[in-house]
Write a protein that holds these residues in place. Structure first.
Motif, PDB file in Angstrom:
ATOM      1  N   THR A 182       0.840  -1.212   0.000  1.00  0.00           N
ATOM      2  CA  THR A 182       0.000   0.000   0.000  1.00  0.00           C
ATOM      3  C   THR A 182       0.868   1.252   0.000  1.00  0.00           C
ATOM      4  O   THR A 182       0.625   2.212  -0.743  1.00  0.00           O
ATOM      5  N   LEU A 183       1.889   1.206   0.875  1.00  0.00           N
ATOM      6  CA  LEU A 183       2.777   2.368   0.953  1.00  0.00           C
ATOM      7  C   LEU A 183       3.483   2.606  -0.382  1.00  0.00           C
ATOM      8  O   LEU A 183       3.568   3.743  -0.856  1.00  0.00           O
ATOM      9  N   THR A 184       3.953   1.521  -0.967  1.00  0.00           N
ATOM     10  CA  THR A 184       4.647   1.727  -2.236  1.00  0.00           C
ATOM     11  C   THR A 184       3.675   2.216  -3.303  1.00  0.00           C
ATOM     12  O   THR A 184       4.045   2.985  -4.185  1.00  0.00           O
ATOM     13  N   GLN A 185       2.407   1.790  -3.180  1.00  0.00           N
ATOM     14  CA  GLN A 185       1.398   2.324  -4.104  1.00  0.00           C
ATOM     15  C   GLN A 185       1.319   3.848  -3.984  1.00  0.00           C
ATOM     16  O   GLN A 185       1.256   4.576  -4.972  1.00  0.00           O
ATOM     17  N   ARG A 186       1.329   4.297  -2.727  1.00  0.00           N
ATOM     18  CA  ARG A 186       1.247   5.748  -2.515  1.00  0.00           C
ATOM     19  C   ARG A 186       2.478   6.450  -3.060  1.00  0.00           C
ATOM     20  O   ARG A 186       2.396   7.523  -3.649  1.00  0.00           O
ATOM     21  N   LEU A 187       3.639   5.822  -2.808  1.00  0.00           N
ATOM     22  CA  LEU A 187       4.871   6.416  -3.344  1.00  0.00           C
ATOM     23  C   LEU A 187       4.799   6.494  -4.858  1.00  0.00           C
ATOM     24  O   LEU A 187       5.160   7.498  -5.461  1.00  0.00           O
ATOM     25  N   LEU A 188       4.299   5.416  -5.465  1.00  0.00           N
ATOM     26  CA  LEU A 188       4.152   5.425  -6.918  1.00  0.00           C
ATOM     27  C   LEU A 188       3.186   6.520  -7.357  1.00  0.00           C
ATOM     28  O   LEU A 188       3.381   7.161  -8.381  1.00  0.00           O
ATOM     29  N   ALA A 189       2.161   6.703  -6.510  1.00  0.00           N
ATOM     30  CA  ALA A 189       1.191   7.753  -6.845  1.00  0.00           C
ATOM     31  C   ALA A 189       1.874   9.109  -6.854  1.00  0.00           C
ATOM     32  O   ALA A 189       1.688   9.921  -7.766  1.00  0.00           O
ATOM     33  N   PHE A 190       2.674   9.346  -5.805  1.00  0.00           N
ATOM     34  CA  PHE A 190       3.369  10.635  -5.749  1.00  0.00           C
ATOM     35  C   PHE A 190       4.280  10.790  -6.955  1.00  0.00           C
ATOM     36  O   PHE A 190       4.388  11.860  -7.549  1.00  0.00           O
ATOM     37  N   ALA A 191       4.958   9.705  -7.299  1.00  0.00           N
ATOM     38  CA  ALA A 191       5.876   9.756  -8.432  1.00  0.00           C
ATOM     39  C   ALA A 191       5.125   9.759  -9.754  1.00  0.00           C
ATOM     40  O   ALA A 191       5.738   9.802 -10.811  1.00  0.00           O
ATOM     41  N   ARG A 192       3.808   9.755  -9.651  1.00  0.00           N
ATOM     42  CA  ARG A 192       2.937   9.741 -10.829  1.00  0.00           C
ATOM     43  C   ARG A 192       3.249   8.529 -11.715  1.00  0.00           C
ATOM     44  O   ARG A 192       3.303   8.638 -12.933  1.00  0.00           O
ATOM     45  N   ARG A 193       3.532   7.418 -11.068  1.00  0.00           N
ATOM     46  CA  ARG A 193       3.849   6.238 -11.861  1.00  0.00           C
ATOM     47  C   ARG A 193       2.862   5.126 -11.604  1.00  0.00           C
ATOM     48  O   ARG A 193       3.109   3.986 -11.953  1.00  0.00           O
ATOM     49  N   GLN A 194       1.775   5.457 -10.920  1.00  0.00           N
ATOM     50  CA  GLN A 194       0.796   4.399 -10.746  1.00  0.00           C
ATOM     51  C   GLN A 194      -0.084   4.371 -11.990  1.00  0.00           C
ATOM     52  O   GLN A 194      -0.387   5.406 -12.571  1.00  0.00           O
ATOM     53  N   PRO A 195      -0.432   3.215 -12.416  1.00  0.00           N
ATOM     54  CA  PRO A 195      -1.323   3.145 -13.574  1.00  0.00           C
ATOM     55  C   PRO A 195      -2.680   3.734 -13.208  1.00  0.00           C
ATOM     56  O   PRO A 195      -3.250   3.359 -12.189  1.00  0.00           O
ATOM     57  N   LEU A 196      -3.118   4.686 -14.003  1.00  0.00           N
ATOM     58  CA  LEU A 196      -4.409   5.310 -13.710  1.00  0.00           C
ATOM     59  C   LEU A 196      -5.430   4.825 -14.719  1.00  0.00           C
ATOM     60  O   LEU A 196      -5.090   4.416 -15.832  1.00  0.00           O
ATOM     61  N   ASP A 197      -6.666   4.881 -14.287  1.00  0.00           N
ATOM     62  CA  ASP A 197      -7.753   4.496 -15.176  1.00  0.00           C
ATOM     63  C   ASP A 197      -8.718   5.663 -15.283  1.00  0.00           C
ATOM     64  O   ASP A 197      -9.786   5.654 -14.678  1.00  0.00           O
ATOM     65  N   PRO A 198      -8.326   6.709 -16.043  1.00  0.00           N
ATOM     66  CA  PRO A 198      -9.200   7.882 -16.095  1.00  0.00           C
ATOM     67  C   PRO A 198     -10.456   7.585 -16.880  1.00  0.00           C
ATOM     68  O   PRO A 198     -10.377   7.034 -17.971  1.00  0.00           O
ATOM     69  N   ARG A 199     -11.589   7.946 -16.298  1.00  0.00           N
ATOM     70  CA  ARG A 199     -12.876   7.797 -16.981  1.00  0.00           C
ATOM     71  C   ARG A 199     -13.681   9.060 -16.738  1.00  0.00           C
ATOM     72  O   ARG A 199     -13.542   9.696 -15.692  1.00  0.00           O
ATOM     73  N   PRO A 200     -14.508   9.388 -17.713  1.00  0.00           N
ATOM     74  CA  PRO A 200     -15.359  10.565 -17.517  1.00  0.00           C
ATOM     75  C   PRO A 200     -16.216  10.357 -16.289  1.00  0.00           C
ATOM     76  O   PRO A 200     -16.787   9.279 -16.119  1.00  0.00           O
ATOM     77  N   LEU A 201     -16.268  11.376 -15.444  1.00  0.00           N
ATOM     78  CA  LEU A 201     -17.093  11.182 -14.252  1.00  0.00           C
ATOM     79  C   LEU A 201     -17.621  12.509 -13.740  1.00  0.00           C
ATOM     80  O   LEU A 201     -17.116  13.579 -14.085  1.00  0.00           O
ATOM     81  N   ASP A 202     -18.634  12.368 -12.907  1.00  0.00           N
ATOM     82  CA  ASP A 202     -19.293  13.519 -12.299  1.00  0.00           C
ATOM     83  C   ASP A 202     -18.822  13.574 -10.852  1.00  0.00           C
ATOM     84  O   ASP A 202     -19.160  12.696 -10.047  1.00  0.00           O
ATOM     85  N   VAL A 203     -17.997  14.576 -10.517  1.00  0.00           N
ATOM     86  CA  VAL A 203     -17.416  14.615  -9.170  1.00  0.00           C
ATOM     87  C   VAL A 203     -18.491  14.757  -8.095  1.00  0.00           C
ATOM     88  O   VAL A 203     -18.328  14.273  -6.986  1.00  0.00           O
ATOM     89  N   ASN A 204     -19.598  15.452  -8.429  1.00  0.00           N
ATOM     90  CA  ASN A 204     -20.673  15.580  -7.436  1.00  0.00           C
ATOM     91  C   ASN A 204     -21.165  14.191  -7.014  1.00  0.00           C
ATOM     92  O   ASN A 204     -21.372  13.924  -5.827  1.00  0.00           O
ATOM     93  N   ILE A 237      -0.045  11.187 -23.683  1.00  0.00           N
ATOM     94  CA  ILE A 237      -1.120  10.376 -23.096  1.00  0.00           C
ATOM     95  C   ILE A 237      -0.440   9.199 -22.399  1.00  0.00           C
ATOM     96  O   ILE A 237       0.451   8.557 -22.957  1.00  0.00           O
ATOM     97  N   THR A 238      -0.762   9.032 -21.082  1.00  0.00           N
ATOM     98  CA  THR A 238      -0.038   7.994 -20.325  1.00  0.00           C
ATOM     99  C   THR A 238      -0.731   6.638 -20.458  1.00  0.00           C
ATOM    100  O   THR A 238      -1.954   6.554 -20.510  1.00  0.00           O
ATOM    101  N   LYS A 239       0.079   5.597 -20.486  1.00  0.00           N
ATOM    102  CA  LYS A 239      -0.453   4.234 -20.543  1.00  0.00           C
ATOM    103  C   LYS A 239      -0.846   3.794 -19.146  1.00  0.00           C
ATOM    104  O   LYS A 239      -0.176   4.193 -18.181  1.00  0.00           O
ATOM    105  N   PRO A 240      -1.837   3.051 -18.914  1.00  0.00           N
ATOM    106  CA  PRO A 240      -2.735   2.638 -19.981  1.00  0.00           C
ATOM    107  C   PRO A 240      -3.782   3.697 -20.233  1.00  0.00           C
ATOM    108  O   PRO A 240      -4.305   4.260 -19.309  1.00  0.00           O
ATOM    109  N   PHE A 241      -4.036   3.967 -21.518  1.00  0.00           N
ATOM    110  CA  PHE A 241      -5.048   4.986 -21.833  1.00  0.00           C
ATOM    111  C   PHE A 241      -6.325   4.318 -22.268  1.00  0.00           C
ATOM    112  O   PHE A 241      -6.325   3.187 -22.760  1.00  0.00           O
ATOM    113  N   THR A 242      -7.406   5.012 -22.022  1.00  0.00           N
ATOM    114  CA  THR A 242      -8.708   4.470 -22.395  1.00  0.00           C
ATOM    115  C   THR A 242      -9.032   4.899 -23.813  1.00  0.00           C
ATOM    116  O   THR A 242      -8.422   5.836 -24.368  1.00  0.00           O
ATOM    117  N   PHE A 243      -9.994   4.246 -24.413  1.00  0.00           N
ATOM    118  CA  PHE A 243     -10.503   4.556 -25.733  1.00  0.00           C
ATOM    119  C   PHE A 243     -10.925   6.025 -25.797  1.00  0.00           C
ATOM    120  O   PHE A 243     -10.542   6.774 -26.683  1.00  0.00           O
TER     121      PHE A 243
END
Ligand code: ADP
Ligand code: MG
Lengths: 601, 176
Positions: A272-294, A571-577
């Motif tokens: 978990t900690l290394t996940q966070r470190l990766l997050a800070f380093a912006r190296r965690q794989p992200l899965d961006p999807r359109p979303l409504d923050v509300n 565009i960072t991998k993995p990227f969505t359609f």
């Protein structure tokens, strides 16, 4: 305006003063002239009366000799031009004429002094009681006008000197006023210039500060990212082996099983900690999807209540018509949870947590000072009524491992996850805090480009911007799966696509098809050239070529000081359609706009 | 032009006042007769001599001569200031109050008269008297009628003679 008037008033006063002086001078001269003539008239009358009274006996006794003596005595006065004594019958009795050829009146009637040119004439009777014995005629020259003017010259001189002084004073005053005005203006200009300079210095300092901070974060990210990545692999090995131990029941001993389970828990926490470190380093794989923050915030309400406890109230202020964003929902939840946990710690049990959302626009000056792109963002603000932070803590709070909490309580990785995730999502995070006044952390997520109504996205089939056949794309990717995937996606969207596995074949393809408008390349390529070098080579052939890089994490090859070159995107991998569709579409649109705006050859 | 003008006036003056020699002898006496009253404005009589402004100025004539004959004629229509002029021909020995006394007598008679009026406020006038002359004594000089003034005698008679008159005098006998 006022000062200008004052100078005018001074001039007017000086002019009026000069005029007054001149008038007074003229008045004095006129008065002198009149009184001089009066005095002269009185004098000549007195002289003639004296003669009249002394000449009585001479007239009475017909003594011309005596009369002539009296007359001559009067002639001692150099101004007297002529004297004549007439007897009772009007006959000339005795006479004197200065220039010898002076015409004397044959007989003359009594008259008051009268002025005839520069000569004053008077005739007085010679009387004895009621008897008139004759008359006396007297002519006296008055000072010629030139002599009188000479006398007045001194007055004129005084008047002109006084006038001169007046004029000089007026001029001096005017000069002084003008000089003062100039000085004042210069002072204002100087102050303005100084202010501008100070503002520029402050602006530069804040930009430089932001840049330094960004570079520092970048460096930390690389460091921690590298370690975390390796560490993660090692943990993967440890965990895998521990799992094998458990699954294969290789350990019969209960004691040993407990120990293995404990090791698994530890390894998981480490993961978990290394996940966070990766997050800070912006190296965690992200899965961006359109979303409504509300919706996301509303959905977290249970989780938040559980995490914060009963004593802390949670309030949400959600803006209507909130824009869409494209982010990794799990990571956003993580980030908000991290902020909520920090708020709870800061409030020591009781207080209020507010989550607010809004559509905002980050303008150019703010963007420049904060290392973010200007534009439209969805803002999520998390505020607490806690202890707040000093400026020193605020400055370091985003750094990994920075904590003010006791060992075991704080890891210093909460805000760094928030920071890394937001940055990786091309957003922006900012802390506002005053000791004692609580804290607000604002997250800015870029508005999803081209997003239409939110409902369709929510249904799950996003309406994606379609491609066009005349928009030819060259895809360069060494991983065959990824390349096929990307090519299929782009073709499906309607673009014309060429593909290459390395830089050399990409160059050959480009030369054969110079109408390629967009290069979509992996940064890491096998062979001599990497993606960056390939892009440079192709852009030399066509400077208007748009370039879209894709990468797992090796950002440095394409990013300078946290910025991309114009016409270059990432565009960072993995990227969505959807992410790819939007990105490519946006790039074509931008290119065409710039091409249209460029001057025609 | 001017010069000629002045010359003309000079000639005119000469004509208007011709020397006595060129005239009849009675012109000289007529002049002397008029001088009698013309003297009056230049003489101050003691206070109280005239009681009012209309009091006549009395000119007495003692004796007979050419001047005495012409006095009545000379004062006709004349006045001295506000005072009318009265002429009185004195009979021998008469003592009429006089302001001016013309003595036509000669020799001892004149001396006696002078002595008689001595100390009285009377202006005594004689004509060409070598000795025993009055306060004013007519003489002829350069063919003109002039006069001598005896200030001593004037003082004896309490009279003051104006300096204007003294200036014209041919001779002034000063007070001792
Ligand atoms: N809401 C807040 N109020 C006051 N201080 C805060 C808040 N959020 C973060 N901090 C400060 O920033 C530091 C770093 O926070 P974080 O990265 O989450 O690490 P940790 O919470 O493990 O200490 C905290 O130790 C605390 O001093
Ligand atoms: Mg924390």
């Amino acid at each position: 305006m006022l000062r200008f008037d004052r100078a005018n008033v001074m001039t007017a006063i000086a002019a009026a003063g000069v005029l007054l002086l001149l008038l007074a001078g003229a008045g004095i001269v006129m008065y002198n002239e009149v009184s001089y003539k009066e005095a002269k008239a009185q004098q000549v009358e007195a002289q003639s009366r004296v003669l009249a009274s002394t000449v009585t006996a001479a007239l009475a006794f017909d003594d011309r000799k005596a009369a002539r003596e009296y007359v001559n005595a009067l002639a001692v006065d150099p101004q007297i031009q002529a004297v004549a004594v007439y007897d009772a019958r009007g006959h000339l009795f005795a006479a004197y004429a200065r220039d010898g050829e002076h015409a004397l009146p044959a007989a003359t009637a009594v008259s008051d002094p009268r002025l005839d040119g520069d000569v004053l004439k008077v005739t007085v009777p010679v009387a004895q009681g009621r008897n008139t014995l004759g008359s006396v005629y007297l002519e006296t020259a008055i000072d010629p006008i030139s002599r009188r003017l000479e006398r007045y010259a001194i007055i004129a001189l005084l008047v002109s000197m006084a006038s001169l002084i007046f004029v000089l004073l007026g001029l001096a005053q005017r000069r002084l006023a003008e000089a003062n005005e100039r000085l004042r203006r210069q002072g204002i200009d100087l102050a303005e210039a100084n202010e501008n300079l100070l503002a520029q210095i402050a602006q530069r300092e804040s930009v430089e500060g932001a840049l330094r901070q960004a570079q520092k974060m970048e460096a930390m990210g690389q460091l921690t990212g590298g370690i975390a990545h390796d560490f993660n692999n090692l943990l993967q090995v440890i965990l895998g082996n521990l799992e094998l131990l458990q699954r294969r029941k290789l350990v019969a001993d209960d004691e040993a099983n407990r120990m293995v389970a404990s090791a698994v828990r530890g390894a998981e926490r480490a993961a978990t900690l290394t996940q966070r470190l990766l997050a800070f380093a912006r190296r965690q794989p992200l899965d961006p999807r359109p979303l409504d923050v509300n919706k996301l915030v509303q959905g977290m309400s249970d989780l938040l209540h559980r995490s914060l406890g009963e004593a802390i109230r949670v309030e949400t202020v959600l803006a209507g018509g909130i824009w869409r964003v494209a982010v990794d929902a799990n990571q956003l939840e993580n980030a908000l949870l991290n902020l909520a946990v920090n708020a709870r710690d800061a409030m020591a049990g009781t207080g209020k947590l507010t989550i607010e959302t809004a559509n905002v626009h980050l303008d150019e000056p703010y963007a420049q000072a904060n290392e973010v792109r200007p534009g439209q963002y969805v803002m999520i603000a998390v505020s607490d009524s806690g202890s707040g932070m000093t400026p020193e803590v605020t400055a370091k709070a985003f750094e990994p491992f920075f904590t003010t909490k006791d060992v075991g309580k704080g890891s210093g990785l909460g805000l760094s996850q928030v920071y890394g995730f937001i940055k990786q999502s091309e957003g922006h995070a900012k802390i506002y805090s005053e000791p004692g006044d609580g804290t607000t952390v604002k997250l800015y997520l870029p508005r999803l480009a081209g997003a239409a109504s939110g409902e369709r996205v929510a249904v799950g089939a996003p309406a994606l911007p379609a491609g066009r056949e005349d928009r030819r794309i060259l895809v360069v990717e060494d991983d065959e799966d990824v390349r096929t995937h990307a090519v299929t996606m782009l073709k499906e969207l309607g673009y014309t696509v060429l593909e290459a596995a390395d830089a050399e074949s990409a160059l050959r393809l480009f030369d054969a098809h110079p109408d390629v408008r967009l290069l979509f390349t992996d940064v890491g390529l096998p062979g001599g050239r990497n993606g960056r070098e390939l892009a440079d080579a192709l852009r030399r052939r066509n400077p208007e070529l748009a370039v879209l890089f894709t990468t797992g994490y090796a950002r440095n090859a394409i990013v300078h000081h946290g910025r991309l070159d114009p016409g270059v995107d990432l565009i960072t991998k993995p990227f969505t359609f959807a992410a790819l569709a939007n990105k490519v579409h946006a790039m074509f649109e931008r290119c065409e706009v710039t091409a249209r705006e460029a001057p025609q050859p | 032009m001017r010069r000629r003008c002045v010359a003309f006036f000079a000639a005119l003056c000469g004509m208007l006042a011709p020397p006595l020699a060129a005239q009849a002898p009675n012109v000289e006496y007529a002049v002397k007769a008029t001088y009698l009253y013309k003297l009056a404005p230049f003489v101050d009589w003691p206070a109280g001599t005239f009681t009012g402004p209309a009091d006549p100025l009395v000119i007495c004539v003692a004796g007979e001569d050419e001047v005495a004959d012409l006095v009545d004629e000379a004062v006709k229509g004349q006045s001295v200031g506000s005072h009318p002029i009265a002429v009185v021909h004195l009979a021998a020995g008469a003592t009429t109050p006089c302001n001016i006394l013309y003595l036509a007598e000669r020799g001892n008679a004149r001396a006696a008269m002078l002595e008689r009026f001595r100390g009285m406020p009377v202006l005594t006038v004689t004509d060409n008297a070598a000795a025993a002359h009055g306060i004013v004594n007519f003489v002829v000089q350069d063919n003109r009628v002039r006069f001598e003034i005896d200030l001593n005698a004037a003082a004896a008679n309490h009279l003051t003679i104006s300096s204007k008159l003294l200036n014209l005098a041919a001779r002034v006998l000063p007070r001792p």
